[in-house]
Design a protein around this motif. Structure first.
Motif, PDB file in Angstrom:
ATOM      1  N   ILE A 179      28.270 -29.653  15.623  1.00 38.10           N
ATOM      2  CA  ILE A 179      27.469 -28.561  15.075  1.00 38.10           C
ATOM      3  C   ILE A 179      25.978 -28.892  15.158  1.00 38.10           C
ATOM      4  O   ILE A 179      25.156 -28.046  15.539  1.00 38.10           O
ATOM      5  CB  ILE A 179      27.879 -28.260  13.621  1.00 38.10           C
ATOM      6  N   VAL A 180      25.634 -30.134  14.819  1.00 40.93           N
ATOM      7  CA  VAL A 180      24.225 -30.545  14.865  1.00 40.93           C
ATOM      8  C   VAL A 180      23.696 -30.521  16.299  1.00 40.93           C
ATOM      9  O   VAL A 180      22.608 -29.996  16.567  1.00 40.93           O
ATOM     10  CB  VAL A 180      24.049 -31.952  14.253  1.00 40.93           C
ATOM     11  N   VAL A 181      24.491 -31.057  17.225  1.00 41.67           N
ATOM     12  CA  VAL A 181      24.084 -31.052  18.636  1.00 41.67           C
ATOM     13  C   VAL A 181      23.917 -29.619  19.137  1.00 41.67           C
ATOM     14  O   VAL A 181      22.925 -29.280  19.784  1.00 41.67           O
ATOM     15  CB  VAL A 181      25.114 -31.805  19.504  1.00 41.67           C
ATOM     16  N   GLY A 182      24.898 -28.774  18.822  1.00 44.46           N
ATOM     17  CA  GLY A 182      24.808 -27.377  19.224  1.00 44.46           C
ATOM     18  C   GLY A 182      23.595 -26.696  18.624  1.00 44.46           C
ATOM     19  O   GLY A 182      22.891 -25.936  19.304  1.00 44.46           O
TER      20      GLY A 182
ATOM     21  N   PHE B  79      16.683 -24.156  23.305  1.00 45.52           N
ATOM     22  CA  PHE B  79      16.725 -23.016  24.217  1.00 45.52           C
ATOM     23  C   PHE B  79      15.801 -21.908  23.713  1.00 45.52           C
ATOM     24  O   PHE B  79      15.119 -21.249  24.506  1.00 45.52           O
ATOM     25  CB  PHE B  79      18.159 -22.498  24.350  1.00 45.52           C
ATOM     26  N   THR B  80      15.753 -21.732  22.399  1.00 44.65           N
ATOM     27  CA  THR B  80      14.830 -20.749  21.820  1.00 44.65           C
ATOM     28  C   THR B  80      13.389 -21.144  22.127  1.00 44.65           C
ATOM     29  O   THR B  80      12.567 -20.295  22.503  1.00 44.65           O
ATOM     30  CB  THR B  80      15.022 -20.647  20.299  1.00 44.65           C
ATOM     31  N   GLY B  81      13.082 -22.430  21.969  1.00 43.74           N
ATOM     32  CA  GLY B  81      11.730 -22.918  22.268  1.00 43.74           C
ATOM     33  C   GLY B  81      11.349 -22.676  23.717  1.00 43.74           C
ATOM     34  O   GLY B  81      10.206 -22.313  24.016  1.00 43.74           O
ATOM     35  N   LEU B  82      12.322 -22.856  24.610  1.00 39.73           N
ATOM     36  CA  LEU B  82      12.069 -22.614  26.032  1.00 39.73           C
ATOM     37  C   LEU B  82      11.729 -21.153  26.278  1.00 39.73           C
ATOM     38  O   LEU B  82      10.791 -20.837  27.027  1.00 39.73           O
ATOM     39  CB  LEU B  82      13.294 -23.022  26.855  1.00 39.73           C
ATOM     40  N   ILE B  83      12.471 -20.253  25.654  1.00 44.27           N
ATOM     41  CA  ILE B  83      12.221 -18.819  25.821  1.00 44.27           C
ATOM     42  C   ILE B  83      10.849 -18.440  25.269  1.00 44.27           C
ATOM     43  O   ILE B  83      10.108 -17.661  25.882  1.00 44.27           O
ATOM     44  CB  ILE B  83      13.317 -17.981  25.126  1.00 44.27           C
ATOM     45  N   VAL B  84      10.497 -18.995  24.118  1.00 44.77           N
ATOM     46  CA  VAL B  84       9.178 -18.721  23.524  1.00 44.77           C
ATOM     47  C   VAL B  84       8.074 -19.229  24.443  1.00 44.77           C
ATOM     48  O   VAL B  84       7.053 -18.554  24.658  1.00 44.77           O
ATOM     49  CB  VAL B  84       9.066 -19.367  22.130  1.00 44.77           C
ATOM     50  N   LEU B  85       8.274 -20.423  25.004  1.00 44.44           N
ATOM     51  CA  LEU B  85       7.289 -20.983  25.938  1.00 44.44           C
ATOM     52  C   LEU B  85       7.124 -20.098  27.165  1.00 44.44           C
ATOM     53  O   LEU B  85       5.997 -19.815  27.596  1.00 44.44           O
ATOM     54  CB  LEU B  85       7.723 -22.392  26.354  1.00 44.44           C
ATOM     55  N   LEU B  86       8.245 -19.644  27.715  1.00 42.25           N
ATOM     56  CA  LEU B  86       8.190 -18.749  28.873  1.00 42.25           C
ATOM     57  C   LEU B  86       7.509 -17.428  28.524  1.00 42.25           C
ATOM     58  O   LEU B  86       6.803 -16.844  29.354  1.00 42.25           O
ATOM     59  CB  LEU B  86       9.609 -18.482  29.400  1.00 42.25           C
ATOM     60  N   TYR B  87       7.706 -16.992  27.289  1.00 42.36           N
ATOM     61  CA  TYR B  87       7.082 -15.746  26.831  1.00 42.36           C
ATOM     62  C   TYR B  87       5.558 -15.861  26.876  1.00 42.36           C
ATOM     63  O   TYR B  87       4.861 -14.926  27.285  1.00 42.36           O
ATOM     64  CB  TYR B  87       7.553 -15.417  25.413  1.00 42.36           C
ATOM     65  N   TYR B  88       5.048 -17.028  26.449  1.00 41.41           N
ATOM     66  CA  TYR B  88       3.606 -17.214  26.414  1.00 41.41           C
ATOM     67  C   TYR B  88       3.015 -17.587  27.773  1.00 41.41           C
ATOM     68  O   TYR B  88       1.849 -17.291  28.052  1.00 41.41           O
ATOM     69  CB  TYR B  88       3.229 -18.280  25.380  1.00 41.41           C
TER      70      TYR B  88
ATOM     71  N   PRO C 153      29.299 -25.113  21.159  1.00 51.16           N
ATOM     72  CA  PRO C 153      28.781 -23.875  21.751  1.00 51.16           C
ATOM     73  C   PRO C 153      28.571 -22.756  20.730  1.00 51.16           C
ATOM     74  O   PRO C 153      27.611 -21.990  20.843  1.00 51.16           O
ATOM     75  CB  PRO C 153      29.853 -23.495  22.786  1.00 51.16           C
ATOM     76  N   VAL C 154      29.442 -22.665  19.728  1.00 55.64           N
ATOM     77  CA  VAL C 154      29.246 -21.652  18.691  1.00 55.64           C
ATOM     78  C   VAL C 154      27.949 -21.923  17.934  1.00 55.64           C
ATOM     79  O   VAL C 154      27.148 -21.001  17.693  1.00 55.64           O
ATOM     80  CB  VAL C 154      30.440 -21.621  17.714  1.00 55.64           C
ATOM     81  N   ALA C 155      27.722 -23.176  17.553  1.00 59.64           N
ATOM     82  CA  ALA C 155      26.504 -23.526  16.819  1.00 59.64           C
ATOM     83  C   ALA C 155      25.258 -23.226  17.643  1.00 59.64           C
ATOM     84  O   ALA C 155      24.263 -22.701  17.126  1.00 59.64           O
ATOM     85  CB  ALA C 155      26.531 -25.000  16.428  1.00 59.64           C
ATOM     86  N   ALA C 156      25.303 -23.539  18.934  1.00 58.24           N
ATOM     87  CA  ALA C 156      24.162 -23.276  19.814  1.00 58.24           C
ATOM     88  C   ALA C 156      23.911 -21.770  19.934  1.00 58.24           C
ATOM     89  O   ALA C 156      22.767 -21.309  19.847  1.00 58.24           O
ATOM     90  CB  ALA C 156      24.412 -23.884  21.189  1.00 58.24           C
ATOM     91  N   HIS C 157      24.978 -21.018  20.116  1.00 61.10           N
ATOM     92  CA  HIS C 157      24.870 -19.571  20.304  1.00 61.10           C
ATOM     93  C   HIS C 157      24.371 -18.892  19.030  1.00 61.10           C
ATOM     94  O   HIS C 157      23.479 -18.037  19.073  1.00 61.10           O
ATOM     95  CB  HIS C 157      26.241 -19.014  20.704  1.00 61.10           C
ATOM     96  N   VAL C 158      24.943 -19.264  17.900  1.00 63.48           N
ATOM     97  CA  VAL C 158      24.540 -18.683  16.619  1.00 63.48           C
ATOM     98  C   VAL C 158      23.077 -19.006  16.324  1.00 63.48           C
ATOM     99  O   VAL C 158      22.303 -18.131  15.903  1.00 63.48           O
ATOM    100  CB  VAL C 158      25.447 -19.205  15.480  1.00 63.48           C
ATOM    101  N   THR C 159      22.685 -20.257  16.541  1.00 63.55           N
ATOM    102  CA  THR C 159      21.304 -20.673  16.283  1.00 63.55           C
ATOM    103  C   THR C 159      20.327 -19.907  17.164  1.00 63.55           C
ATOM    104  O   THR C 159      19.311 -19.377  16.689  1.00 63.55           O
ATOM    105  CB  THR C 159      21.143 -22.177  16.524  1.00 63.55           C
ATOM    106  N   TYR C 160      20.641 -19.835  18.452  1.00 61.89           N
ATOM    107  CA  TYR C 160      19.762 -19.129  19.389  1.00 61.89           C
ATOM    108  C   TYR C 160      19.646 -17.652  19.023  1.00 61.89           C
ATOM    109  O   TYR C 160      18.534 -17.118  18.915  1.00 61.89           O
ATOM    110  CB  TYR C 160      20.301 -19.278  20.811  1.00 61.89           C
ATOM    111  N   ASN C 161      20.771 -16.983  18.812  1.00 64.98           N
ATOM    112  CA  ASN C 161      20.744 -15.562  18.478  1.00 64.98           C
ATOM    113  C   ASN C 161      19.985 -15.301  17.174  1.00 64.98           C
ATOM    114  O   ASN C 161      19.205 -14.353  17.069  1.00 64.98           O
ATOM    115  CB  ASN C 161      22.166 -15.013  18.352  1.00 64.98           C
ATOM    116  N   GLY C 162      20.237 -16.149  16.189  1.00 63.41           N
ATOM    117  CA  GLY C 162      19.582 -15.973  14.898  1.00 63.41           C
ATOM    118  C   GLY C 162      18.079 -16.150  14.988  1.00 63.41           C
ATOM    119  O   GLY C 162      17.308 -15.340  14.452  1.00 63.41           O
TER     120      GLY C 162
END
Length: 203
Positions: free
Chosen positions: A56-59, A66-75, A178-187
């Motif tokens: 869960i922690v790794v995910g 992945f969220t940070g990457l998207i934010v970086l690409l946004y800027y 994968p659930v933890a990663a997906h939930v974290t990213y979506n949230g």
């Protein structure tokens, strides 16, 4: 354009949860039909892990990354969500009670159970991990095409996310990471979208 006109002006969270439930039902049908007598063992194995907390922690960290990457690409680029009827409905969901929770946990759990737990797990048995990962990531991307139509770059990102989520499933042999990663990213992305909308409204 005709497809957009068929969409409602708004959608209830109950309808969204029904769609997510359908994903889980389809996943269970796939597992029941194709896993034979080992179906119950396989379902249990999806949630069994010697290190659930670590998974869960790794995910979660990967979801944040992945969220940070998207934010970086946004800027750094002109990356932005296309303005269509699907993203309009998503933005409306952000302001509903439990809307962000629905986007994060509903999609996170149901999509992982279907795409990684059922489809990827099945294809691995028949064609091996690498080709199965590519195929399922492509299917995952294809499901999101209507949502992100108008921005090919986002489709590539979704494909990459599918590869990462599938890789987590293959690596841990369970769904927690994968659930933890997906939930974290979506949230996180839902929260950021809402804040961005609110900031634009103020200005």
């Amino acid at each position: 354009m005709e497809e957009d006109k068929k969409l409602p002006n708004d959608i209830t969270l109950t309808s969204v949860w029904k769609s997510f439930s359908l994903f889980v039902i389809i996943a269970m049908i796939i597992i029941i039909v194709f896993h034979g007598e080992g179906r119950l063992t396989y379902i249990k194995h999806l949630w069994l892990s010697d290190a659930v907390h670590i998974d869960i922690v790794v995910g979660g960290f990967i979801g944040v990354g992945f969220t940070g990457l998207i934010v970086l690409l946004y800027y750094l680029t002109n990356l932005s969500l296309p303005k269509n009827e699907y993203t309009r409905l998503i933005r409306k969901m952000l302001y509903k009670k439990f809307g962000i929770f629905t986007i994060a946990f509903g999609a996170g759990f149901s999509e992982e159970i279907l795409f990684r737990g059922a489809i990827l797990g099945l294809l691995i048995m028949y064609i091996g991990a690498a080709p199965a990962l590519l195929i399922v990531s492509f299917i995952f991307m294809a499901l999101h095409i209507p949502q992100y139509k108008g921005n090919i770059f986002i489709h590539v990102i979704v494909f990459g996310m599918g590869m990462i989520l599938g890789g987590l499933f293959i690596w841990t042999e369970a769904l927690w990471a994968p659930v933890a990663a997906h939930v974290t990213y979506n949230g996180l992305m839902a929260r950021l979208m809402k804040k961005q909308d609110q900031a634009q409204t103020v200005t």
